[in-house]
Write a protein that holds these residues in place. Structure first.
Motif, PDB file in Angstrom:
ATOM      1  N   LEU A   1       0.805  -1.379  -0.075  1.00  0.00           N
ATOM      2  CA  LEU A   1      -0.020   0.155   0.035  1.00  0.00           C
ATOM      3  C   LEU A   1       0.973   1.236   0.000  1.00  0.00           C
ATOM      4  N   ALA A   2       2.073   1.157   0.654  1.00  0.00           N
ATOM      5  CA  ALA A   2       2.998   2.413   0.585  1.00  0.00           C
ATOM      6  C   ALA A   2       3.454   2.641  -0.725  1.00  0.00           C
ATOM      7  N   MET A   3       3.688   1.410  -1.673  1.00  0.00           N
ATOM      8  CA  MET A   3       4.106   1.865  -3.074  1.00  0.00           C
ATOM      9  C   MET A   3       3.028   2.442  -3.855  1.00  0.00           C
ATOM     10  N   ILE A   4       2.125   2.298  -3.535  1.00  0.00           N
ATOM     11  CA  ILE A   4       0.752   2.957  -4.590  1.00  0.00           C
ATOM     12  C   ILE A   4       0.647   4.417  -4.237  1.00  0.00           C
ATOM     13  N   PRO A   5       0.589   5.253  -5.358  1.00  0.00           N
ATOM     14  CA  PRO A   5       0.237   6.811  -4.979  1.00  0.00           C
ATOM     15  C   PRO A   5      -0.753   7.184  -4.527  1.00  0.00           C
ATOM     16  N   SER A   6      -0.769   8.216  -3.718  1.00  0.00           N
ATOM     17  CA  SER A   6      -2.133   8.529  -2.941  1.00  0.00           C
ATOM     18  C   SER A   6      -2.115  10.021  -2.880  1.00  0.00           C
ATOM     19  N   ARG A   7      -3.550  10.480  -3.097  1.00  0.00           N
ATOM     20  CA  ARG A   7      -3.615  12.024  -2.916  1.00  0.00           C
ATOM     21  C   ARG A   7      -3.485  12.483  -1.463  1.00  0.00           C
ATOM     22  N   ASP A   8      -3.786  11.456  -0.460  1.00  0.00           N
ATOM     23  CA  ASP A   8      -3.687  12.245   0.816  1.00  0.00           C
ATOM     24  C   ASP A   8      -2.809  11.678   1.539  1.00  0.00           C
ATOM     25  N   ASN A   9      -1.707  11.610   0.988  1.00  0.00           N
ATOM     26  CA  ASN A   9      -0.220  11.049   1.728  1.00  0.00           C
ATOM     27  C   ASN A   9      -0.477   9.704   2.397  1.00  0.00           C
ATOM     28  N   HIS A  10      -1.395   8.789   1.970  1.00  0.00           N
ATOM     29  CA  HIS A  10      -1.569   7.595   2.463  1.00  0.00           C
ATOM     30  C   HIS A  10      -2.313   7.494   3.945  1.00  0.00           C
ATOM     31  N   TRP A  11      -2.725   8.639   4.263  1.00  0.00           N
ATOM     32  CA  TRP A  11      -3.517   8.438   5.599  1.00  0.00           C
ATOM     33  C   TRP A  11      -4.591   7.828   5.696  1.00  0.00           C
ATOM     34  N   ARG A  12      -5.536   7.733   4.673  1.00  0.00           N
ATOM     35  CA  ARG A  12      -6.508   6.922   4.653  1.00  0.00           C
ATOM     36  C   ARG A  12      -6.218   5.650   4.927  1.00  0.00           C
ATOM     37  N   ARG A  13      -5.193   4.948   4.364  1.00  0.00           N
ATOM     38  CA  ARG A  13      -4.468   3.599   4.270  1.00  0.00           C
ATOM     39  C   ARG A  13      -4.065   3.232   5.654  1.00  0.00           C
ATOM     40  N   ALA A  14      -3.270   4.676   6.141  1.00  0.00           N
ATOM     41  CA  ALA A  14      -2.893   4.347   7.420  1.00  0.00           C
ATOM     42  C   ALA A  14      -3.875   3.976   8.718  1.00  0.00           C
ATOM     43  N   TYR A  15      -4.974   4.661   8.635  1.00  0.00           N
ATOM     44  CA  TYR A  15      -6.167   4.580   9.386  1.00  0.00           C
ATOM     45  C   TYR A  15      -6.607   2.950   9.422  1.00  0.00           C
ATOM     46  N   VAL A  16      -6.746   2.700   8.171  1.00  0.00           N
ATOM     47  CA  VAL A  16      -7.148   1.158   8.065  1.00  0.00           C
ATOM     48  C   VAL A  16      -6.192   0.211   8.662  1.00  0.00           C
ATOM     49  N   LEU A  17      -4.791   0.533   8.273  1.00  0.00           N
ATOM     50  CA  LEU A  17      -3.911  -0.448   8.680  1.00  0.00           C
ATOM     51  C   LEU A  17      -3.720  -0.453  10.311  1.00  0.00           C
ATOM     52  N   ILE A  18      -4.024   0.717  10.901  1.00  0.00           N
ATOM     53  CA  ILE A  18      -4.170   0.702  12.467  1.00  0.00           C
ATOM     54  C   ILE A  18      -5.363   0.137  12.868  1.00  0.00           C
ATOM     55  N   ALA A  19      -6.488   0.439  12.352  1.00  0.00           N
ATOM     56  CA  ALA A  19      -7.696  -0.356  12.737  1.00  0.00           C
ATOM     57  C   ALA A  19      -7.588  -1.756  12.664  1.00  0.00           C
ATOM     58  N   VAL A  20      -6.926  -2.425  11.788  1.00  0.00           N
ATOM     59  CA  VAL A  20      -6.785  -3.726  11.650  1.00  0.00           C
ATOM     60  C   VAL A  20      -5.249  -4.278  12.580  1.00  0.00           C
ATOM     61  N   GLY A  21      -4.495  -3.443  12.561  1.00  0.00           N
ATOM     62  CA  GLY A  21      -3.333  -3.800  13.230  1.00  0.00           C
ATOM     63  C   GLY A  21      -3.295  -3.831  14.903  1.00  0.00           C
ATOM     64  N   ILE A  22      -4.217  -3.146  15.508  1.00  0.00           N
ATOM     65  CA  ILE A  22      -4.420  -3.046  16.819  1.00  0.00           C
ATOM     66  C   ILE A  22      -4.973  -4.309  17.383  1.00  0.00           C
ATOM     67  N   PRO A  23      -5.984  -4.680  16.828  1.00  0.00           N
ATOM     68  CA  PRO A  23      -6.416  -6.213  17.245  1.00  0.00           C
ATOM     69  C   PRO A  23      -5.699  -7.148  16.897  1.00  0.00           C
ATOM     70  N   LEU A  24      -4.989  -7.022  15.821  1.00  0.00           N
ATOM     71  CA  LEU A  24      -3.941  -8.054  15.465  1.00  0.00           C
ATOM     72  C   LEU A  24      -2.647  -8.179  16.261  1.00  0.00           C
ATOM     73  N   LEU A  25      -2.304  -6.851  17.036  1.00  0.00           N
ATOM     74  CA  LEU A  25      -1.217  -6.890  17.971  1.00  0.00           C
ATOM     75  C   LEU A  25      -1.670  -7.537  19.150  1.00  0.00           C
ATOM     76  N   GLY A  26      -3.124  -7.596  19.603  1.00  0.00           N
ATOM     77  CA  GLY A  26      -3.560  -7.960  20.782  1.00  0.00           C
ATOM     78  C   GLY A  26      -3.519  -9.670  20.539  1.00  0.00           C
ATOM     79  N   TYR A  27      -3.936 -10.026  19.406  1.00  0.00           N
ATOM     80  CA  TYR A  27      -4.052 -11.530  19.077  1.00  0.00           C
ATOM     81  C   TYR A  27      -2.663 -12.056  19.133  1.00  0.00           C
ATOM     82  N   VAL A  28      -1.592 -11.256  18.642  1.00  0.00           N
ATOM     83  CA  VAL A  28      -0.236 -11.893  18.493  1.00  0.00           C
ATOM     84  C   VAL A  28       0.353 -12.075  20.093  1.00  0.00           C
ATOM     85  N   THR A  29      -0.037 -11.032  20.866  1.00  0.00           N
ATOM     86  CA  THR A  29       0.719 -11.069  22.097  1.00  0.00           C
ATOM     87  C   THR A  29      -0.371 -12.156  22.858  1.00  0.00           C
TER      88      THR A  29
END
Length: 89
Positions: free
Chosen positions: A18-46
């Motif tokens: 996702l970081a390699m694909i150009p974005s109009r909003d400097n990848h912030w929307r993608r970052a929000y989605v990655l954070i929303a998916v990553g936080i529960p995933l971090l809990g699961y890994v832990t």
């Protein structure tokens, strides 16, 4: 390898792609989605692999999403009363 680590590695590859694909909003929307998916995933890994592996996954995620972490640190300093810019006010 546990299922949680496999999911984390898929998340990390997706974040890099996702970081390699150009974005109009400097990848912030993608970052929000990655954070929303990553936080529960971090809990699961832990939960499945223990706190030390969880800390390693947290560090890896923070290195991939470093700008949201930098802005969060600046915001926290500003809220706590410190001046993030170094200038007087």
């Amino acid at each position: 390898m546990s299922m949680s680590l496999v999911l984390f590695f898929i998340w990390a590859v997706a974040a890099n792609l996702l970081a390699m694909i150009p974005s109009r909003d400097n990848h912030w929307r993608r970052a929000y989605v990655l954070i929303a998916v990553g936080i529960p995933l971090l809990g699961y890994v832990t939960w499945q692999n223990g706190p030390w592996v969880g800390l390693l996954v947290l560090a890896a995620g923070m290195s991939l999403l470093r700008w949201p972490v930098i802005y969060l640190g600046r915001w926290a300093r500003r809220v706590a009363g410190g001046n993030a810019d170094g200038g007087g006010k």
